[in-house]
Each structure stands twice: as structure tokens, then as C-alpha cells.
Design a protein around this motif. Structure first.
Motif, PDB file in Angstrom:
ATOM      1  N   ASP A   1      34.260  43.505  47.632  1.00  0.00           N
ATOM      2  CA  ASP A   1      35.510  43.506  48.382  1.00  0.00           C
ATOM      3  C   ASP A   1      35.983  42.088  48.684  1.00  0.00           C
ATOM      4  O   ASP A   1      37.172  41.783  48.598  1.00  0.00           O
ATOM      5  CB  ASP A   1      35.368  44.290  49.683  1.00  0.00           C
ATOM      6  N   ARG A   2      35.045  41.189  49.043  1.00  0.00           N
ATOM      7  CA  ARG A   2      35.416  39.797  49.307  1.00  0.00           C
ATOM      8  C   ARG A   2      35.950  39.133  48.044  1.00  0.00           C
ATOM      9  O   ARG A   2      36.923  38.381  48.083  1.00  0.00           O
ATOM     10  CB  ARG A   2      34.209  39.017  49.825  1.00  0.00           C
ATOM     11  N   ALA A   3      35.312  39.381  46.915  1.00  0.00           N
ATOM     12  CA  ALA A   3      35.766  38.797  45.655  1.00  0.00           C
ATOM     13  C   ALA A   3      37.156  39.304  45.304  1.00  0.00           C
ATOM     14  O   ALA A   3      38.016  38.532  44.860  1.00  0.00           O
ATOM     15  CB  ALA A   3      34.779  39.120  44.537  1.00  0.00           C
ATOM     16  N   LEU A   4      37.396  40.565  45.523  1.00  0.00           N
ATOM     17  CA  LEU A   4      38.710  41.136  45.239  1.00  0.00           C
ATOM     18  C   LEU A   4      39.765  40.541  46.165  1.00  0.00           C
ATOM     19  O   LEU A   4      40.852  40.159  45.718  1.00  0.00           O
ATOM     20  CB  LEU A   4      38.668  42.657  45.387  1.00  0.00           C
ATOM     21  N   ASP A   5      39.448  40.424  47.448  1.00  0.00           N
ATOM     22  CA  ASP A   5      40.394  39.848  48.398  1.00  0.00           C
ATOM     23  C   ASP A   5      40.650  38.376  48.090  1.00  0.00           C
ATOM     24  O   ASP A   5      41.743  37.868  48.316  1.00  0.00           O
ATOM     25  CB  ASP A   5      39.887  39.997  49.834  1.00  0.00           C
ATOM     26  N   GLY A   6      39.659  37.680  47.572  1.00  0.00           N
ATOM     27  CA  GLY A   6      39.811  36.271  47.238  1.00  0.00           C
ATOM     28  C   GLY A   6      40.730  36.043  46.056  1.00  0.00           C
ATOM     29  O   GLY A   6      41.276  34.954  45.886  1.00  0.00           O
ATOM     30  N   HIS A   7      40.923  37.029  45.235  1.00  0.00           N
ATOM     31  CA  HIS A   7      41.770  36.891  44.064  1.00  0.00           C
ATOM     32  C   HIS A   7      43.182  37.430  44.276  1.00  0.00           C
ATOM     33  O   HIS A   7      43.971  37.472  43.341  1.00  0.00           O
ATOM     34  CB  HIS A   7      41.130  37.607  42.866  1.00  0.00           C
ATOM     35  N   ARG A   8      43.488  37.805  45.500  1.00  0.00           N
ATOM     36  CA  ARG A   8      44.822  38.328  45.777  1.00  0.00           C
ATOM     37  C   ARG A   8      45.852  37.217  45.657  1.00  0.00           C
ATOM     38  O   ARG A   8      45.609  36.083  46.036  1.00  0.00           O
ATOM     39  CB  ARG A   8      44.892  38.910  47.186  1.00  0.00           C
TER      40      ARG A   8
END
Length: 66
Positions: free
Chosen positions: A48-55
Motif C-alpha cells: 500500500d505504501r509503494a502504491l501511494d508513493g507512486h500516485r
């Protein structure tokens, strides 16, 4: 001619299938050792953190240059 359907039996069969699916999900979620559960939680949080970081639609950060 169409097959005669007993709605009571059809409903019970549908509910039984849903209960079987729910039981399988519960076994997967709760039938594991504590370490395995924590590991999957950490993996999910990292994902989830990785996904949020790529927003790309993040709000611009405010600068204190004013």
C-alpha cells in the motif's frame, strides 16, 4: 417444457454455497500462525505504501518562501 424449480431448495442451496465460501475465507484468514498473519499484514502495508508513493495526484507541498 421448463424444469420445475423449488424456490425453497434453490435458496437453501445458494445460502449453503455462500456459507461454504465464507468458511473457506475465514479458515484462510484466521487459521494461520501469528507470525504468518503479521508477515502478510506487513507485506500488505508495504504494498500500500509503494502504491501511494507512486500516485501522481498528490497535493502540492506548501513552501515557506512567502
Amino acid at each position: 417444457m421448463a424444469e420445475i424449480v423449488n424456490f425453497n431448495k434453490a435458496r437453501k442451496a445458494r445460502d449453503k454455497a455462500a456459507a461454504k465460501t465464507q468458511a473457506a475465507e475465514n479458515r484462510a484468514a484466521h487459521g494461520r500462525p501469528k507470525a504468518e498473519t503479521q508477515q502478510s499484514l506487513l507485506e500488505r502495508l508495504a504494498r500500500d505504501r509503494a502504491l501511494d508513493g507512486h500516485r501522481r495526484d498528490r497535493a502540492p507541498e506548501a513552501s515557506d518562501d512567502d
